[in-house]
Design an enzyme around this catalytic site. Structure first.
Site, mmCIF file in Angstrom:
data_model
loop_
_atom_site.group_PDB
_atom_site.id
_atom_site.type_symbol
_atom_site.label_atom_id
_atom_site.label_comp_id
_atom_site.label_asym_id
_atom_site.label_seq_id
_atom_site.Cartn_x
_atom_site.Cartn_y
_atom_site.Cartn_z
ATOM 1 N N LYS A 172 51.504 52.785 49.995
ATOM 2 C CA LYS A 172 51.163 54.173 49.689
ATOM 3 C C LYS A 172 50.873 54.933 50.989
ATOM 4 O O LYS A 172 51.386 56.004 51.222
ATOM 5 C CB LYS A 172 49.944 54.216 48.755
ATOM 6 C CG LYS A 172 49.556 55.624 48.374
ATOM 7 C CD LYS A 172 48.368 55.677 47.449
ATOM 8 C CE LYS A 172 47.938 57.125 47.281
ATOM 9 N NZ LYS A 172 46.731 57.274 46.480
ATOM 10 N N GLU A 178 48.898 44.880 57.629
ATOM 11 C CA GLU A 178 49.648 43.701 57.170
ATOM 12 C C GLU A 178 51.097 44.095 56.865
ATOM 13 O O GLU A 178 52.044 43.396 57.246
ATOM 14 C CB GLU A 178 49.021 43.116 55.892
ATOM 15 C CG GLU A 178 47.664 42.471 56.068
ATOM 16 C CD GLU A 178 46.514 43.435 55.822
ATOM 17 O OE1 GLU A 178 46.690 44.661 56.047
ATOM 18 O OE2 GLU A 178 45.434 42.966 55.413
ATOM 19 N N GLY A 233 46.792 53.297 44.485
ATOM 20 C CA GLY A 233 47.595 52.126 44.844
ATOM 21 C C GLY A 233 47.629 51.082 43.729
ATOM 22 O O GLY A 233 48.685 50.555 43.385
ATOM 23 N N ARG A 234 46.460 50.787 43.152
ATOM 24 C CA ARG A 234 46.419 49.723 42.143
ATOM 25 C C ARG A 234 46.952 50.176 40.785
ATOM 26 O O ARG A 234 47.007 49.400 39.849
ATOM 27 C CB ARG A 234 45.001 49.166 42.020
ATOM 28 C CG ARG A 234 43.931 50.200 41.729
ATOM 29 C CD ARG A 234 42.537 49.621 41.930
ATOM 30 N NE ARG A 234 41.493 50.631 41.861
ATOM 31 C CZ ARG A 234 41.097 51.369 42.879
ATOM 32 N NH1 ARG A 234 41.670 51.238 44.065
ATOM 33 N NH2 ARG A 234 40.116 52.251 42.735
ATOM 34 N N GLU A 319 38.262 46.488 42.354
ATOM 35 C CA GLU A 319 38.429 47.569 43.331
ATOM 36 C C GLU A 319 38.081 48.907 42.689
ATOM 37 O O GLU A 319 37.601 49.821 43.356
ATOM 38 C CB GLU A 319 39.859 47.586 43.896
ATOM 39 C CG GLU A 319 39.998 48.463 45.127
ATOM 40 C CD GLU A 319 41.303 48.261 45.885
ATOM 41 O OE1 GLU A 319 41.287 47.640 46.956
ATOM 42 O OE2 GLU A 319 42.345 48.741 45.412
ATOM 43 N N HIS A 349 41.353 22.597 31.753
ATOM 44 C CA HIS A 349 41.190 21.347 32.501
ATOM 45 C C HIS A 349 40.572 21.612 33.865
ATOM 46 O O HIS A 349 40.694 20.811 34.777
ATOM 47 C CB HIS A 349 42.542 20.652 32.635
ATOM 48 C CG HIS A 349 43.146 20.352 31.298
ATOM 49 N ND1 HIS A 349 42.888 19.178 30.616
ATOM 50 C CD2 HIS A 349 43.923 21.107 30.474
ATOM 51 C CE1 HIS A 349 43.526 19.209 29.450
ATOM 52 N NE2 HIS A 349 44.144 20.373 29.340
ATOM 53 N N LYS A 461 38.010 46.636 57.831
ATOM 54 C CA LYS A 461 39.233 46.969 58.580
ATOM 55 C C LYS A 461 38.872 47.522 59.954
ATOM 56 O O LYS A 461 39.507 47.193 60.959
ATOM 57 C CB LYS A 461 40.053 48.026 57.829
ATOM 58 C CG LYS A 461 40.694 47.561 56.535
ATOM 59 C CD LYS A 461 41.529 48.699 55.938
ATOM 60 C CE LYS A 461 41.886 48.426 54.502
ATOM 61 N NZ LYS A 461 42.532 49.545 53.829
#
Ligand code: F6P
Length: 497
Positions: A172, A178, A233-234, A319, A349, A461
């Site tokens: 975005k 990254e 973004g999400r 978030e 399990h 950041k």
């Protein structure tokens, strides 16, 4: 939105679009339900839903609407942001996505580079739909590159064929470290594999709300698919961020995905609170939070196809609502619990021991799919076992079991929901995601949280920059204004092991 008073006997089974929600094991009686719906009205949830869909700046800290619903508004009814209808721009992107699908020929590999909201949605959808029997798929290798750790990059580059790879950079902001670093590394790989500038330019695509930055990076204008600052973004998988879905499974399947979400939006906007699935799911959590002071809840889809769903949900929920001050900046007593989960029956399990006998009460959303997800001769028998496990776990958690041996005693009274999807396809995947998005937004309204910003991710950041500079310098550091004594000591452990 219509609103009607609670009926005398409140049901525990709700449905929309053949999706069924059964809240019976929440242990919420009629009196409590009435009180919960009263709380929802007092928190102005109905007004909030209206504001959300009509483009009011519900993201108050950034003074923006949160209009991801416009991205799945297949009816194209006008949606106004600052007096301008955004639908023509949305429709234009759909037209371009469809056009791209038609000329996407000879591609063996797609490297989708993005992180967080630019990764989870498309990754979940590609994974989930790959499990749908008989789905029409191009069968390309879809590689999702999110981590800055070169291990992921390395694995992908070993598998992809450089001459027939397309790269989609999804960000975005187009400033995420990254993503831009990984994108540079992939471009270098193309160059190292003798792709010339024209070929690289043809192979590179971007999806972003920052078109100039993508152009500056070197993506050709015609290969940039925009989205807008009113899409968080999400919440962005519904935009061109979902491009891999269309490319792999076809534009019609992508539209089905949007249609499922749109159907849930329609339900969320119009159903009375007492019948409104996202609202009811939100109220279940609120009830358990106040009753048991729960600190976490789990989501267990009994479907291998949905193994990525809890990870997608972690970003969506935590978030959005993992905050400790409200819209007004005032401290809050309640906000988002930790959410975790993984597919059943595998999860049984693993951490189910704690869910049954641990000290904490952890509410669960069980998700089950009516139809088996294969045509194998074993499908029906296996699916029966999958479903019986799902139902049995909920029963065991709710009722417990008393024995003389404390070690074998199950305390019970552990609440859960059961959500049943008639099948898993693009439509119901879209519906499931929108159900939880709207539930998250409702919880934000109930807690008075702005669910659409994420200021808490910034500090780390910023602090990473001087640390990276120190690691790069490779000389022992001392504490300074941006690096404290403990971190300086840790940096030195990496420099002089
Ligand atoms: O750091 C968090 C975050 O901003 C998320 O909200 C977002 O989904 C992710 O980073 C990626 O951001 P972008 O799409 O701008 O690269």
């Amino acid at each position: 939105m219509s609103s009607k008073p609670p009926t005398e006997k409140l049901p525990s089974i709700f449905s929309t679009q053949d999706i069924v929600l059964d809240t019976a094991y929440q242990g919420i009686d009629n009196k409590n339900w009435k009180s919960l719906f009263r709380q929802a009205r007092e928190a102005n949830v109905e007004q909030f839903i209206e504001d959300l869909f009509t483009g009011k700046p519900v993201n108050n800290s950034e003074n923006r609407p949160a209009l991801h619903s416009a991205l799945r508004n297949l009816d194209k009814k006008p949606v106004l942001v600052n007096g301008k209808d955004v639908m023509p721009d949305v429709v234009e992107v759909w037209r371009r996505i469809e056009g791209l699908c038609n000329k996407w020929i000879g591609v063996t590999d797609v490297i989708h580079i993005g992180i967080g909201g630019s990764d989870f949605g498309p990754r979940l959808a590609i994974e989930a739909l790959a499990h749908v029997p008989d789905i029409d798929s191009r069968g390309m290798r879809m590689h999702f590159l999110a981590n800055i750790d070169t291990a992921e990059l390395n694995r992908i580059l070993q598998r992809a064929h450089p001459n027939s790879t397309r790269v989609i950079i999804v960000s975005k902001s187009f400033t995420t470290l990254e993503t831009t670093m990984n994108a540079r590394a992939v471009v270098k790989w193309l160059k190292d594999n003798k792709r010339n500038d024209v070929q690289i330019s043809q192979a590179l695509f971007a999806v972003t709300a920052n078109v100039p930055a993508a152009q500056e990076f070197g993506v050709a204008k015609d290969n940039i698919y925009p989205f807008w600052d009113w899409v968080g973004g999400r919440y962005s998988v519904w935009s061109a961020v979902g491009l891999p879905i269309a490319l792999q499974y076809g534009f019609d399947t992508f539209k089905e995905f949007l249609a499922g979400a749109q159907a849930i939006d329609q339900h969320f906007k119009t159903a009375p609170l007492e019948e409104n699935l996202p609202v009811i799911m939100a109220l279940c959590l609120l009830y358990q939070q106040k009753k048991h002071q729960i600190k976490s809840y789990a989501v267990i889809p009994y479907a291998d196809a949905l193994d990525w769903f809890p990870k997608w949900l972690q970003q969506l929920d935590m978030e959005s609502n993992g905050k400790s001050v409200g819209r007004d900046g005032m401290p809050m007593k309640y906000s988002c619990p930790v959410v975790f989960g993984s597919s059943g029956s595998n999860a049984q399990h693993s951490y189910f021991q704690l869910l049954h006998q641990g000290l904490e009460i952890i509410p669960i959303d069980f998700i089950a799919i009516r139809e088996p997800m294969s045509h194998l001769s074993e499908a029906k028998a296996h699916h029966r076992i999958l479903l019986s496990n799902c139902l049995a776990q909920a029963q065991a958690l709710a009722n417990g079991k008393k024995t003389d041996n404390p070690n074998n005693t199950y305390p019970g009274k552990r609440p859960s929901n059961l959500l049943i999807l008639p099948k898993l396809n693009a439509f119901y995947l879209g519906a499931l995601l929108a159900l939880y998005e709207n539930r998250t937004a409702t919880l934000g309204a109930l807690w008075n949280i702005n669910s659409f910003d994420q200021p808490g991710v910034e500090l780390g950041k910023v602090l990473a920059k001087p640390i990276e500079a120190a690691l790069n310098k490779g000389e022992a550091v001392e504490a300074n204004e941006s690096i404290d004594a403990i971190t300086a000591q840790r940096i030195n452990l990496f420099i002089n092991p």
